[in-house]
Design a protein around this motif. Structure first.
Motif, PDB file in Angstrom:
ATOM      1  N   THR A 130       0.840  -1.196   0.000  1.00 24.96           N
ATOM      2  CA  THR A 130       0.000   0.000   0.000  1.00 24.96           C
ATOM      3  C   THR A 130       0.871   1.240   0.000  1.00 24.96           C
ATOM      4  N   GLY A 131       0.337   2.321  -0.541  1.00 20.63           N
ATOM      5  CA  GLY A 131       1.089   3.564  -0.517  1.00 20.63           C
ATOM      6  C   GLY A 131       0.509   4.593  -1.458  1.00 20.63           C
ATOM      7  N   CYS A 132       1.329   5.581  -1.771  1.00 15.98           N
ATOM      8  CA  CYS A 132       0.908   6.631  -2.698  1.00 15.98           C
ATOM      9  C   CYS A 132       2.035   6.912  -3.675  1.00 15.98           C
ATOM     10  N   GLY A 133       1.674   7.542  -4.747  1.00 19.06           N
ATOM     11  CA  GLY A 133       2.638   7.910  -5.777  1.00 19.06           C
ATOM     12  C   GLY A 133       1.948   8.833  -6.759  1.00 19.06           C
ATOM     13  N   THR A 134       2.590   9.050  -7.879  1.00 13.73           N
ATOM     14  CA  THR A 134       1.984   9.931  -8.871  1.00 13.73           C
ATOM     15  C   THR A 134       1.828   9.207 -10.211  1.00 13.73           C
ATOM     16  N   VAL A 135       0.775   9.591 -10.920  1.00 11.98           N
ATOM     17  CA  VAL A 135       0.538   9.160 -12.286  1.00 11.98           C
ATOM     18  C   VAL A 135       0.426  10.443 -13.100  1.00 11.98           C
ATOM     19  N   GLY A 162       2.164  12.964 -12.762  1.00 12.06           N
ATOM     20  CA  GLY A 162       2.336  14.068 -11.831  1.00 12.06           C
ATOM     21  C   GLY A 162       1.184  14.282 -10.861  1.00 12.06           C
ATOM     22  N   ARG A 163       0.141  13.466 -10.943  1.00 12.31           N
ATOM     23  CA  ARG A 163      -1.008  13.605 -10.047  1.00 12.31           C
ATOM     24  C   ARG A 163      -0.938  12.555  -8.956  1.00 12.31           C
ATOM     25  N   LEU A 164      -1.163  12.972  -7.719  1.00 11.21           N
ATOM     26  CA  LEU A 164      -1.092  12.077  -6.573  1.00 11.21           C
ATOM     27  C   LEU A 164      -2.241  11.083  -6.590  1.00 11.21           C
ATOM     28  N   VAL A 165      -1.905   9.807  -6.391  1.00 10.82           N
ATOM     29  CA  VAL A 165      -2.899   8.737  -6.268  1.00 10.82           C
ATOM     30  C   VAL A 165      -2.477   7.815  -5.140  1.00 10.82           C
ATOM     31  N   TYR A 166      -3.444   7.119  -4.583  1.00  2.16           N
ATOM     32  CA  TYR A 166      -3.174   6.095  -3.577  1.00  2.16           C
ATOM     33  C   TYR A 166      -3.373   4.745  -4.236  1.00  2.16           C
ATOM     34  N   VAL A 167      -2.541   3.778  -3.890  1.00  4.10           N
ATOM     35  CA  VAL A 167      -2.611   2.468  -4.532  1.00  4.10           C
ATOM     36  C   VAL A 167      -2.471   1.351  -3.502  1.00  4.10           C
ATOM     37  N   PHE A 168      -3.040   0.209  -3.838  1.00  2.00           N
ATOM     38  CA  PHE A 168      -2.713  -1.023  -3.125  1.00  2.00           C
ATOM     39  C   PHE A 168      -2.756  -2.168  -4.115  1.00  2.00           C
ATOM     40  N   ALA A 169      -1.919  -3.150  -3.872  1.00  2.00           N
ATOM     41  CA  ALA A 169      -1.884  -4.340  -4.714  1.00  2.00           C
ATOM     42  C   ALA A 169      -1.584  -5.547  -3.841  1.00  2.00           C
ATOM     43  N   CYS A 215      -7.892  -0.640   4.094  1.00  2.00           N
ATOM     44  CA  CYS A 215      -8.840   0.379   4.551  1.00  2.00           C
ATOM     45  C   CYS A 215      -8.136   1.688   4.875  1.00  2.00           C
ATOM     46  N   LYS A 216      -6.927   1.614   5.414  1.00  2.00           N
ATOM     47  CA  LYS A 216      -6.179   2.830   5.730  1.00  2.00           C
ATOM     48  C   LYS A 216      -5.899   3.644   4.469  1.00  2.00           C
ATOM     49  N   VAL A 217      -5.439   2.990   3.418  1.00  2.00           N
ATOM     50  CA  VAL A 217      -5.122   3.712   2.189  1.00  2.00           C
ATOM     51  C   VAL A 217      -6.403   4.205   1.512  1.00  2.00           C
ATOM     52  N   MET A 218      -7.497   3.462   1.637  1.00  2.00           N
ATOM     53  CA  MET A 218      -8.772   3.923   1.098  1.00  2.00           C
ATOM     54  C   MET A 218      -9.254   5.164   1.848  1.00  2.00           C
ATOM     55  N   ASP A 219      -9.113   5.155   3.162  1.00  2.00           N
ATOM     56  CA  ASP A 219      -9.497   6.318   3.966  1.00  2.00           C
ATOM     57  C   ASP A 219      -8.653   7.529   3.623  1.00  2.00           C
ATOM     58  N   PHE A 262      -9.690  13.426  -1.126  1.00  2.00           N
ATOM     59  CA  PHE A 262     -10.448  13.554  -2.367  1.00  2.00           C
ATOM     60  C   PHE A 262      -9.578  13.175  -3.574  1.00  2.00           C
ATOM     61  N   LEU A 263      -8.773  12.134  -3.394  1.00  2.00           N
ATOM     62  CA  LEU A 263      -7.895  11.674  -4.463  1.00  2.00           C
ATOM     63  C   LEU A 263      -8.320  10.286  -4.924  1.00  2.00           C
ATOM     64  N   PHE A 264      -7.679   9.835  -5.976  1.00  2.00           N
ATOM     65  CA  PHE A 264      -8.018   8.553  -6.567  1.00  2.00           C
ATOM     66  C   PHE A 264      -7.349   7.409  -5.813  1.00  2.00           C
ATOM     67  N   LEU A 265      -8.061   6.315  -5.735  1.00  2.00           N
ATOM     68  CA  LEU A 265      -7.515   5.064  -5.237  1.00  2.00           C
ATOM     69  C   LEU A 265      -7.534   4.098  -6.403  1.00  2.00           C
ATOM     70  N   LEU A 266      -6.373   3.606  -6.751  1.00  2.00           N
ATOM     71  CA  LEU A 266      -6.288   2.697  -7.885  1.00  2.00           C
ATOM     72  C   LEU A 266      -6.186   1.267  -7.372  1.00  2.00           C
ATOM     73  N   VAL A 267      -7.162   0.488  -7.691  1.00  2.00           N
ATOM     74  CA  VAL A 267      -7.202  -0.903  -7.284  1.00  2.00           C
ATOM     75  C   VAL A 267      -6.746  -1.720  -8.471  1.00  2.00           C
ATOM     76  N   PHE A 268      -5.811  -2.603  -8.256  1.00  2.00           N
ATOM     77  CA  PHE A 268      -5.162  -3.257  -9.374  1.00  2.00           C
ATOM     78  C   PHE A 268      -6.000  -4.290 -10.087  1.00  2.00           C
TER      79      PHE A 268
END
Length: 140
Positions: free
Chosen positions: A79-84, A86-93, A112-116, A122-128
């Protein structure tokens, strides 16, 4: 060496171990099936060098079914965050090299922590699971 240097060395070794997930043998088995590890999938999606991992050292607390003999760092999900672009997104895989990707309470807490965090920002969560479908459409 000083105590601080020893502690830093142990931390670097533990990070390297955590990045291997279920171990090199299981990573090789994933590659033989034509699959990527969780960290590889995240690296393909995010901008280079932008990923910041959360809770890398969390371990499950299960004692049933012989699970008390193995406590891999990260507990099967990255889990974590990064950019796509240049835009910040949260991800988990999910990392299928650790216990076949089976869900534990600790793993669900990490997700759940990364989703919260994504919802609060108000950013995107990318689910793999969805990302894989998208990537397959692009490659066709």
């Amino acid at each position: 060496m000083s105590i601080q240097t020893d502690n830093i060395k142990k931390l670097v070794e533990r990070r390297a171990s955590a990045r291997l997930g279920g171990g090199q043998r299981r990573i090789d088995a994933q590659h033989e099936k034509g699959k990527h590890t969780a960290r590889e999938r995240i690296a393909m999606l995010l901008d280079p060098g932008s990923f910041e991992e959360y809770d890398m050292f969390l371990q499950h607390r299960c004692t049933n079914f012989g699970m008390d003999k193995s406590h891999p760092d990260g507990d099967g999900v990255v889990t974590g965050c990064g950019t796509v672009d240049g835009r910040l997104v949260y991800v988990f895989a999910q990392d299928f090299t650790v216990n076949g990707g089976s869900l534990s309470k600790t793993m669900s807490e990490k997700i759940c922590k990364v989703m919260d965090m994504a919802a609060l920002s108000f950013l995107f969560l990318l689910v793999f699971i969805l990302i894989i479908i998208f990537c397959l459409k692009i490659s066709l």
